[in-house]
Design an enzyme around this catalytic site. Structure first.
Site, PDB file in Angstrom:
ATOM      1  N   ASP A 287      -4.024   7.412  -0.568  1.00 43.69           N
ATOM      2  CA  ASP A 287      -2.901   7.055  -0.371  1.00 43.69           C
ATOM      3  C   ASP A 287      -2.282   8.082  -0.711  1.00 43.69           C
ATOM      4  OD1 ASP A 287      -1.239   5.296  -2.716  1.00 43.69           O
ATOM      5  OD2 ASP A 287      -2.069   7.098  -4.017  1.00 43.69           O
ATOM      6  N   GLU A 317      -1.064   7.031   3.494  1.00 48.21           N
ATOM      7  CA  GLU A 317       0.358   6.824   3.514  1.00 48.21           C
ATOM      8  C   GLU A 317       0.904   8.996   3.509  1.00 48.21           C
ATOM      9  OE1 GLU A 317       2.987   5.427  -0.674  1.00 48.21           O
ATOM     10  OE2 GLU A 317       0.750   6.450  -0.229  1.00 48.21           O
TER      11      GLU A 317
END
Length: 548
Positions: A287, A317
């Site tokens: 993340d 990400e």
């Protein structure tokens, strides 16, 4: 209350016809304008390696932000594992499994305790929103029983919900330029000490305190929100991170983890070992990597690969919808150790779905899947871009089947399905103006069909016909290893489309049909391997070999 629902959830083609009909009299372009039966604008050919019976990879994000079904998510995963195998899914991205600041309700990104997978009474619950530790492990076992990998979501940027207050020295920074201090050093009380009293040192005795963090956003004694740069022996400012937005985008939210502290690095390397050994996960989704020191990411990945003598599947990400330079820079500084979600392609899909004048010849321009396809994970939407979320940019319903065709049935990239497109989702929340909004995300049957086609038929040489502003297509020639493989795809964002395309002489005399059932006619391939393929207005057709 306003609503976000499709015009007609049972017929996306009719929805598109309604959508574009008001401009049809003003726009007389058709696919015939730029082509004739004997003259075609250029196409390019891409050759594929021998498949050796290898199956195309397909991921699924098996959750959305508002998942609210009666079954908890881990139980749902286990129940659906065999179905996911049937439609060709090879890996499942699961949401954060560890305890968050609001255990029973939070999706998991407000990370509290990485070692509590729904086992201890902390933050108001034993289980997480998604279920218990045992249910999580059983879900992964069910995936493995069906030959499917499990990807754990690793949130390394921050921690939330500290257990104790500490008096810490801070300076405020300019929120628009985090390199600029806007105060001298002063003291605040902040929730920067994490002791995890419910876990009582099981699995790890590490205690997090203010020296593990570079910044916070809440002063408890002052009851004030700001970006507070913690002043400790590690440095007075933030770390160097890939994103230079706001000067330095190290600080994102909550207690920002400081990777200049070697004890933190070693603790998270140990957690990586522990979670692999405990749950048997096969890889990770990382993340918010543009906010994290890339040196840590490299060290953490290398450590796990060496520890377990394997290469874990890692997808990061790195959200960017402006240009590809940032993603290419991230690939360079991390040595290509991770796949990257192609947020630029998602953004192009979003723009195309909102503008019927979008030039489909440019749909892949400036995207990762165009420039670095071996590292691109393509997607239509995710939990951040869905309606009412922070990065809301949801691709319109009429365009979703077209977008999925472009990620599922081409050679480049590894596609990632989104849970609501298979299972739907209904929820209510408030928008930025505080207005109540009812949202219905309906399942799209064509997505499941195309996922199956990807698994069975989407192989071999690829010929592209991106030669018209609203009508584009491509063919796959198939290969010897996958029986009956090969296909032709045609889509139009405007009027009904047709295009003559080459699929290969080995199909001469063979009959093709639209696997999605939108077109009822049959197409026979000529002696040179060519045929004229059709699609409906605002729709996509996937032509496959007629068998039986």
């Amino acid at each position: 209350m306003r609503e976000i629902v499709p015009e007609d959830s049972r017929d996306f083609r009719r929805f598109k016809l309604f959508f574009c009909g008001h401009q049809r009299d003003q726009r007389e372009r058709t696919c015939e304008d730029l082509q004739s039966k004997n003259k075609f604008i250029s196409y390019h050919v891409i050759h594929t390696k021998k498949s050796n019976l290898m199956q195309n990879q397909t991921l699924i994000q098996f959750f959305h932000w508002y998942y609210n079904e009666e079954q908890n998510l881990w139980t749902k995963v286990a129940a659906e594992a065999s179905h996911l195998k049937e439609i060709g899914v090879t890996s499942v991205w699961l949401p954060p499994a560890y305890k968050s600041n609001n255990a029973a309700y939070d999706v998991g990104y407000a990370v509290y305790d990485l070692f509590d997978l729904g086992e201890f009474d902390q933050k108001g619950s034993v289980s997480t929103k998604h279920g218990s530790k045992d249910e999580y492990i059983k879900a992964i076992e069910a995936l493995h029983d069906n030959g499917i990998g499990a990807l754990a979501d690793a949130v390394f940027n921050h921690k939330a919900g500290g257990d104790e207050l500490e008096k810490i020295a801070v300076r405020t920074v300019n929120p628009d330029d985090r390199n600029e201090f806007t105060s001298d050093v002063f003291e605040i009380e902040a929730w920067t000490k994490f002791t995890f009293p419910g876990r009582k040192g099981k699995y790890s005795e590490f205690i997090w305190n203010h020296e593990c963090f570079s910044g916070v956003d809440w002063a408890e004694d002052r009851k004030e929100t700001a970006i507070y740069s913690i002043q400790n022996h590690l440095g007075e400012g933030f770390e160097e991170v890939p994103s230079t937005e706001f000067g330095n985008y190290d600080y994102l939210m909550y207690n920002d983890i400081d990777y200049r502290n070697r004890a933190v690095v070693e603790e998270l390397k140990y957690w990586g070992e522990w979670v692999v050994e405990t749950t048997k996960v096969d890889g990770f989704r990382l993340d918010a990597v543009k906010h994290i020191n890339p040196d840590f990411i490299v060290e953490w990945i290398d450590h796990l690969n060496q520890k377990f003598n394997r290469e874990f599947f890692i997808v990061a990400e790195d959200w960017n919808v402006v240009d590809i330079a940032g993603q290419l820079n991230y690939i360079e500084i991390t040595g290509g150790r991770t796949q990257i979600f192609d947020s630029l392609l998602h953004h192009n899909f979003f723009l195309a779905s909102k503008n019927e004048e979008f030039d489909m010849r440019t749909i892949f321009d400036g995207t990762l899947v165009q420039v670095k396809p071996d590292l691109a994970v393509t997607f239509v939407d995710n939990h951040d871009s869905q309606p009412l979320q922070a990065l809301e940019s949801y691709v319109d319903f009429w365009f979703r089947p077209l977008a999925y065709a472009m990620i599922l049935l081409r050679m480049q990239g590894i596609p990632c399905l989104f849970f609501p497109d298979l299972y739907g989702g209904i929820y209510d929340d408030k928008d930025k103006e505080g207005e109540e909004v009812h949202v219905e995300l309906v399942a799209i049957p064509a997505v499941e069909t195309m996922s199956k086609i990807r698994t069975a038929l989407a192989y071999g040489e690829q010929r592209d016909y991106f030669d018209h502003g609203i009508c584009v297509g491509w063919t796959r020639a198939g290969d010897e290893e996958h029986e009956n493989s090969g296909l032709a795809v045609l889509l139009s964002t405007g009027e009904e489309g047709f295009k003559k395309m080459e699929i290969g002489k080995h199909f001469a005399g063979k009959t093709f049909v639209d696997a999605l059932g939108y077109r009822q006619q049959e197409v026979v391939i000529d002696e040179n391997g060519w045929a004229e393929f059709h699609c409906n207005a605002g729709s996509v057709s996937v032509w496959v070999l007629k068998v039986g």
